[in-house]
Design an enzyme around this catalytic site. Structure first.
Site, short mmCIF file in Angstrom:
data_model
loop_
_atom_site.label_atom_id
_atom_site.label_comp_id
_atom_site.label_asym_id
_atom_site.label_seq_id
_atom_site.Cartn_x
_atom_site.Cartn_y
_atom_site.Cartn_z
N CYS A 117 0.86 -1.18 0.00
CA CYS A 117 0.00 0.00 0.00
C CYS A 117 0.89 1.23 0.00
CB CYS A 117 -0.92 0.01 1.22
SG CYS A 117 -2.34 1.12 0.98
N CYS A 119 -0.01 4.20 1.82
CA CYS A 119 -0.29 5.16 2.90
C CYS A 119 0.85 5.35 3.89
CB CYS A 119 -1.59 4.81 3.61
SG CYS A 119 -1.68 3.12 4.20
N CYS A 127 -3.84 6.07 0.45
CA CYS A 127 -3.38 4.79 -0.06
C CYS A 127 -3.09 4.82 -1.56
CB CYS A 127 -4.40 3.70 0.24
SG CYS A 127 -4.75 3.55 2.00
N LYS A 192 -12.36 -4.87 2.58
CA LYS A 192 -11.79 -4.02 3.62
C LYS A 192 -12.70 -2.82 3.83
CE LYS A 192 -7.63 -1.44 4.87
NZ LYS A 192 -6.26 -1.07 4.46
N ARG A 202 -2.90 3.23 12.97
CA ARG A 202 -2.37 4.44 12.33
C ARG A 202 -1.27 5.08 13.15
NH1 ARG A 202 -8.16 6.11 9.69
NH2 ARG A 202 -8.12 4.29 8.30
N ARG A 214 -10.86 7.67 4.18
CA ARG A 214 -10.64 6.64 3.16
C ARG A 214 -11.96 6.08 2.63
NH1 ARG A 214 -5.65 4.79 6.59
NH2 ARG A 214 -4.10 6.06 5.54
N GLU A 230 -16.72 -7.80 -4.21
CA GLU A 230 -15.28 -7.52 -4.10
C GLU A 230 -14.46 -8.83 -4.04
OE1 GLU A 230 -13.48 -4.96 -4.33
OE2 GLU A 230 -14.60 -3.15 -3.78
N LYS A 245 -11.50 -7.69 6.44
CA LYS A 245 -10.91 -6.81 7.45
C LYS A 245 -11.87 -5.67 7.76
CE LYS A 245 -6.89 -3.85 8.23
NZ LYS A 245 -5.68 -3.24 7.68
N SER A 271 -6.10 -3.76 14.89
CA SER A 271 -5.51 -3.07 16.05
C SER A 271 -6.53 -2.65 17.09
CB SER A 271 -4.71 -1.87 15.56
OG SER A 271 -5.55 -0.96 14.86
N TYR A 310 -2.39 -9.61 16.21
CA TYR A 310 -1.32 -9.15 17.10
C TYR A 310 -1.20 -10.08 18.31
CZ TYR A 310 -1.92 -5.18 14.09
OH TYR A 310 -2.02 -4.40 12.97
#
Ligand SMILES: [Zn+2]
Length: 324
Positions: A117, A119, A127, A192, A202, A214, A230, A245, A271, A310
């Site tokens: 990406c 970004c 992005c 997404k 971020r 976005r 998609e 996501k 996150s 994570y």
């Protein structure tokens, strides 16, 4: 009473025998942030237990994850400088490129994935390329393709475009093939959503947009049929795996995509989902470990084969102790 469901819940052994869903460290893909420098392991405030690494410490982290049974990492780069077109994203000495060869040298069998990406690399934080104040879809494709090829050259097994530009999977596929990387796979962030759950990321990736948001390229959260559109488009364009996501607020989407799509399906336990658990755990309000496992299990039960999380290392340690 003839039918008593509780008969099957009488002992731990019995419960484990009739369990319908299982989860293992092999299901995890561990997201890692890498930046220039040496011996760095800088904590990300909103994601306790997560860090920005330099290449040397990143390799140690990848090695530890591997030793716990986690088979793959996905890398996010923090460049030394940013510009309008994100040129550090496709530089031979770019940070992700350096990280790839370093991990490959130390953990040769680990599957290496890279986020593709712009970004993190653009000074405006969007992005894609900006033309007349808007993100220009088609001009962005060329840059994404260059970045993907550059990651493949450096040793990526899978590139994972997360930009949500139309046609990027096909553009990346043909660029990889033209450069001789027929065997480099594409994990497409097919579905997404423009989600509030990305907030802590971020900070971690230093990629917040400088203006606007976005919503003109990421999906609108109320839409479910569009998710199938998609996903099918990315399949047709040559994706090898696809992703939904975020995960937790989109379990219904994971299920629907699973039913319509034959490819391996990944889901990103993002996150914000991680930060909420950690924050409540640190307050002593919840049993963080129990909730972590329950969340990961829910994503698997919804239909995901793989989970970007994570929690990868932490959950792998728990799974090493007992079968869930
Ligand atoms: Zn992006």
């Amino acid at each position: 009473m003839i039918i008593r469901p509780r008969r099957l819940r009488q002992s731990k052994t019995l419960r484990e025998m009739v369990r319908e869903t299982s989860i293992s460290a092999r299901d995890f893909i561990y997201p890692l942030f890498v930046k220039h420098g040496r011996s760095l392991k800088e904590p990300i405030a909103s994601m306790p237990g997560q860090y920005q690494f330099s290449v040397d410490t990143l390799v140690e982290e990848a090695e530890e994850a591997w030793s716990l049974g986690v088979p793959a990492v996905i890398l996010f780069g923090l460049p030394d400088r940013k510009d309008a077109v994100g040129s550090r994203s496709y530089a031979d000495d770019g940070i992700v490129q350096q990280a790839l060869s370093a991990i490959k040298g130390r953990v040769p069998d680990m599957v290496l994935m890279t986020d593709v990406c712009l970004c993190e690399y653009t000074d405006h934080g969007h992005c894609g390329m900006i033309k007349e104040g808007r993100v220009d879809n088609d001009a962005t494709l060329e840059l994404l393709a260059k970045q993907a090829v550059s990651h493949a050259v450096a040793g990526a097994h899978f590139v994972a475009p997360s930009d949500m530009m139309d046609g990027r999977v096909a553009a990346i596929r043909s660029a990889l093939d033209a450069a001789g990387f027929q065997d480099t796979g594409i994990l497409a962030y097919a579905v997404k959503y423009a989600s509030g759950f990305y907030g802590p990321f971020r900070e971690a990736a230093e990629s917040a947009p400088r203006f606007g948001d976005r919503t003109s390229y990421q999906m609108d959260p109320p839409n479910a049929r569009e998710a199938l559109k998609e996903a099918l488009l990315d399949m047709e364009e040559g994706a090898d795996m696809i992703m939904v996501k975020p995960a937790l607020a989109y379990l219904d989407i994971i299920r629907r995509v699973r039913e319509e799509c034959l490819l391996p399906l990944a889901a990103y336990n993002v996150s914000g989902e991680y930060a909420m658990v950690k924050a409540a755990q640190n307050q002593g309000w919840i049993d963080g470990e129990k909730i972590m496992m329950e969340i990961l299990l829910s994503i698997k039960r919804a239909g995901a084969d793989l989970i970007l999380t994570y929690f990868a290392k932490e959950a792998a340690k728990v799974l090493g102790q007992s079968i869930l």
